[in-house]
Design a protein around this motif. Structure first.
Motif, PDB file in Angstrom:
ATOM      1  N   ILE A 192       0.827  -1.206   0.000  1.00  0.00           N
ATOM      2  CA  ILE A 192       0.000   0.000   0.000  1.00  0.00           C
ATOM      3  C   ILE A 192       0.863   1.258   0.000  1.00  0.00           C
ATOM      4  N   HIS A 193       1.997   1.191   0.696  1.00  0.00           N
ATOM      5  CA  HIS A 193       2.868   2.363   0.852  1.00  0.00           C
ATOM      6  C   HIS A 193       4.276   2.019   0.362  1.00  0.00           C
ATOM      7  N   PRO A 194       4.504   2.106  -0.936  1.00  0.00           N
ATOM      8  CA  PRO A 194       5.799   1.714  -1.514  1.00  0.00           C
ATOM      9  C   PRO A 194       6.990   2.503  -0.971  1.00  0.00           C
ATOM     10  N   ASP A 195       6.744   3.708  -0.450  1.00  0.00           N
ATOM     11  CA  ASP A 195       7.870   4.482   0.088  1.00  0.00           C
ATOM     12  C   ASP A 195       8.385   3.899   1.397  1.00  0.00           C
ATOM     13  N   GLY A 196       7.601   2.991   2.010  1.00  0.00           N
ATOM     14  CA  GLY A 196       8.048   2.295   3.206  1.00  0.00           C
ATOM     15  C   GLY A 196       7.970   3.086   4.490  1.00  0.00           C
ATOM     16  N   ILE A 197       7.401   4.274   4.453  1.00  0.00           N
ATOM     17  CA  ILE A 197       7.291   5.100   5.659  1.00  0.00           C
ATOM     18  C   ILE A 197       5.913   4.880   6.294  1.00  0.00           C
ATOM     19  N   LEU A 198       5.907   4.282   7.472  1.00  0.00           N
ATOM     20  CA  LEU A 198       4.652   3.904   8.121  1.00  0.00           C
ATOM     21  C   LEU A 198       4.469   4.693   9.417  1.00  0.00           C
ATOM     22  N   THR A 199       3.413   5.487   9.466  1.00  0.00           N
ATOM     23  CA  THR A 199       3.064   6.229  10.671  1.00  0.00           C
ATOM     24  C   THR A 199       1.800   5.619  11.278  1.00  0.00           C
ATOM     25  N   LEU A 200       1.450   6.063  12.479  1.00  0.00           N
ATOM     26  CA  LEU A 200       0.286   5.516  13.169  1.00  0.00           C
ATOM     27  C   LEU A 200      -0.997   5.645  12.348  1.00  0.00           C
ATOM     28  N   PRO A 201      -1.340   6.810  11.772  1.00  0.00           N
ATOM     29  CA  PRO A 201      -2.584   6.904  10.986  1.00  0.00           C
ATOM     30  C   PRO A 201      -2.625   5.928   9.808  1.00  0.00           C
ATOM     31  N   LEU A 202      -1.499   5.719   9.143  1.00  0.00           N
ATOM     32  CA  LEU A 202      -1.461   4.809   8.006  1.00  0.00           C
ATOM     33  C   LEU A 202      -1.675   3.365   8.448  1.00  0.00           C
ATOM     34  N   VAL A 203      -1.073   3.006   9.571  1.00  0.00           N
ATOM     35  CA  VAL A 203      -1.215   1.634  10.081  1.00  0.00           C
ATOM     36  C   VAL A 203      -2.632   1.398  10.590  1.00  0.00           C
ATOM     37  N   GLU A 204      -3.220   2.397  11.233  1.00  0.00           N
ATOM     38  CA  GLU A 204      -4.586   2.264  11.757  1.00  0.00           C
ATOM     39  C   GLU A 204      -5.580   1.934  10.645  1.00  0.00           C
ATOM     40  N   GLU A 205      -5.365   2.474   9.456  1.00  0.00           N
ATOM     41  CA  GLU A 205      -6.285   2.240   8.345  1.00  0.00           C
ATOM     42  C   GLU A 205      -6.226   0.808   7.821  1.00  0.00           C
ATOM     43  N   ALA A 206      -5.112   0.129   8.086  1.00  0.00           N
ATOM     44  CA  ALA A 206      -4.879  -1.151   7.419  1.00  0.00           C
ATOM     45  C   ALA A 206      -4.979  -2.376   8.321  1.00  0.00           C
ATOM     46  N   VAL A 207      -4.906  -2.197   9.644  1.00  0.00           N
ATOM     47  CA  VAL A 207      -4.810  -3.370  10.514  1.00  0.00           C
ATOM     48  C   VAL A 207      -6.157  -3.739  11.119  1.00  0.00           C
ATOM     49  N   THR A 208      -6.244  -4.998  11.511  1.00  0.00           N
ATOM     50  CA  THR A 208      -7.378  -5.507  12.283  1.00  0.00           C
ATOM     51  C   THR A 208      -6.829  -6.273  13.473  1.00  0.00           C
ATOM     52  N   ASP A 209      -7.611  -6.359  14.516  1.00  0.00           N
ATOM     53  CA  ASP A 209      -7.154  -7.027  15.734  1.00  0.00           C
ATOM     54  C   ASP A 209      -7.311  -8.535  15.585  1.00  0.00           C
ATOM     55  N   THR A 210      -6.208  -9.233  15.310  1.00  0.00           N
ATOM     56  CA  THR A 210      -6.233 -10.698  15.185  1.00  0.00           C
ATOM     57  C   THR A 210      -5.238 -11.334  16.148  1.00  0.00           C
ATOM     58  N   SER A 211      -4.988 -10.673  17.269  1.00  0.00           N
ATOM     59  CA  SER A 211      -4.072 -11.237  18.251  1.00  0.00           C
ATOM     60  C   SER A 211      -4.622 -12.564  18.754  1.00  0.00           C
ATOM     61  N   TYR A 212      -3.715 -13.453  19.125  1.00  0.00           N
ATOM     62  CA  TYR A 212      -4.121 -14.791  19.570  1.00  0.00           C
ATOM     63  C   TYR A 212      -3.608 -15.014  20.990  1.00  0.00           C
ATOM     64  N   PHE A 213      -4.516 -15.422  21.867  1.00  0.00           N
ATOM     65  CA  PHE A 213      -4.148 -15.634  23.261  1.00  0.00           C
ATOM     66  C   PHE A 213      -4.712 -16.962  23.764  1.00  0.00           C
ATOM     67  N   THR A 214      -4.086 -17.470  24.793  1.00  0.00           N
ATOM     68  CA  THR A 214      -4.578 -18.633  25.524  1.00  0.00           C
ATOM     69  C   THR A 214      -4.978 -18.169  26.925  1.00  0.00           C
ATOM     70  N   PRO A 215      -5.690 -19.001  27.684  1.00  0.00           N
ATOM     71  CA  PRO A 215      -6.009 -18.619  29.064  1.00  0.00           C
ATOM     72  C   PRO A 215      -4.775 -18.279  29.896  1.00  0.00           C
ATOM     73  N   PHE A 216      -3.631 -18.891  29.569  1.00  0.00           N
ATOM     74  CA  PHE A 216      -2.418 -18.620  30.341  1.00  0.00           C
ATOM     75  C   PHE A 216      -1.924 -17.192  30.128  1.00  0.00           C
ATOM     76  N   HIS A 217      -2.143 -16.625  28.930  1.00  0.00           N
ATOM     77  CA  HIS A 217      -1.799 -15.221  28.709  1.00  0.00           C
ATOM     78  C   HIS A 217      -2.632 -14.325  29.626  1.00  0.00           C
ATOM     79  N   TRP A 218      -3.913 -14.659  29.763  1.00  0.00           N
ATOM     80  CA  TRP A 218      -4.795 -13.863  30.634  1.00  0.00           C
ATOM     81  C   TRP A 218      -4.337 -13.973  32.085  1.00  0.00           C
TER      82      TRP A 218
END
Length: 345
Positions: A192-218
């Motif tokens: 999406i950003h060929p210049d390779g410069i990634l700031t918070l607003p640019l990352v916010e537009e592209a990511v989704t929360d797919t973190s993976y946890f087990t009960p032990f992490h909690w």
């Protein structure tokens, strides 16, 4: 034996290909990438025959030993990848591995792939034999929350991406425990950003929360007193349709353990108590944090709230149980906003 992380493997392979590599850990991405890097280096050095075997007690070891025989002048160099059993290395396999290690030679590359290294394995004869044969141990364990930002920045740098601290923090938050999705997110951002410069607003537009946890992490987040992380992990566990009862069973064991330790710490050193209760070394700092933070009264409040949750689950299960479990986690994190009225049962 050299012990390194996967991100250090490329540099090690540029210097020298060792006779044996142990790829041990729980992260499939790191395991596969490490294996691929070793195989690619071996291919450059004319290792043209590759064999794979999943070890069991009924494995044909005579065939494996035959592969390790010293080759003739015109034979191909070989690699052998052995997958260690998920339930651990048995005594039979240990003996055979020790023999195999003694047969290593420059035209035969051995790669062992398995779960996290245990203390018993470290003390085994075959492991000590590898240590004296210039083997390399690659720790392929998923980076913990403290290590993950550094891992993300290194991966981004290798992909020629410039990532600011806020963007890195967001990626860690959204993809913790899910390195394949994290790498895919970085690859997508690079497109999406060929210049390779990634700031918070640019990352916010592209990511989704797919973190993976087990009960032990909690559990670990609760013991460390990190209320924000505790709520985040619990939300992910709820979205994954984890059973609330399982979380209760895990946390109640630690709550009663904390109460027992708290009662005896006045006249018995913590180290002795930890030894008596056979508490693993890596859990002791977390338990000590909780012991220093929580009072006996708070632990009794937690027990009362657990009882309330247990009755809710058994009598009239509803979404309210998740709110109560979150309240339990916040109480144990010593969150001052915890509503004490919720513990009435």
């Amino acid at each position: 034996m050299i012990r390194i992380y996967p991100e250090q493997l490329r540099t090690q392979l540029q210097n020298h290909l060792r006779p044996c590599y142990l790829l041990l850990g729980n992260d499939l991405l790191l395991l596969q990438e490490s294996e691929d890097s070793i195989q690619a280096k071996a291919q450059l050095l004319k290792f043209n025959e590759h064999f794979r075997v999943s070890l069991e007690d009924v494995t044909d070891w005579d065939t494996i030993f035959s592969l390790s025989q010293v080759l003739s002048l015109f034979a191909h160099r070989q690699t052998l990848l052995l997958r260690l059993p998920e339930n651990g290395v048995t005594a039979t396999i240990e003996k055979k591995l020790a023999i195999l290690v003694s047969l290593l030679h420059p035209d035969f590359l051995l790669i062992l792939r398995g779960q996290k290294l245990t203390r018993a394995q470290e003390n085994s004869f075959w492991f000590k034999a590898l240590s004296s044969n210039n083997a390399v141990l690659v720790d392929c364990t998923t980076p913990d929350p403290a290590q993950l930002p550094c891992w993300v920045k290194n991966r981004a740098k290798n992909m020629h991406l410039s990532l600011d601290d806020a963007a890195c923090k967001l990626l860690c938050y959204c993809y913790e425990g899910n390195l394949p999705a994290l790498v895919q997110a970085l690859e997508r951002l690079k497109l999406i950003h060929p210049d390779g410069i990634l700031t918070l607003p640019l990352v916010e537009e592209a990511v989704t929360d797919t973190s993976y946890f087990t009960p032990f992490h909690w559990i670990n987040a609760v013991l460390s007193g990190n209320s924000k992380r505790t709520s985040h992990i619990l939300q992910q566990l709820r979205l994954e349709a984890r059973e609330p009862v399982i979380l209760l069973r895990y946390i109640q064991r630690d709550i009663f353990l904390l109460l027992t330790l708290k009662r005896h710490m006045a006249y018995t050193p913590a180290r002795i108590l930890f030894d008596q209760h056979k508490i693993w070394q890596n859990r002791r700092p977390l338990l000590m944090q909780a012991l220093q933070r929580l009072s006996v009264q708070q632990l009794y409040q937690a027990i009362a709230l657990m009882l309330k949750i247990e009755l809710t689950v058994k009598q009239d299960y509803s979404d309210y149980v998740w709110a109560d479990i979150n309240a339990l986690g916040q109480l144990l994190c010593s969150n001052t906003l915890f509503p004490t009225a919720m513990i009435d049962v």
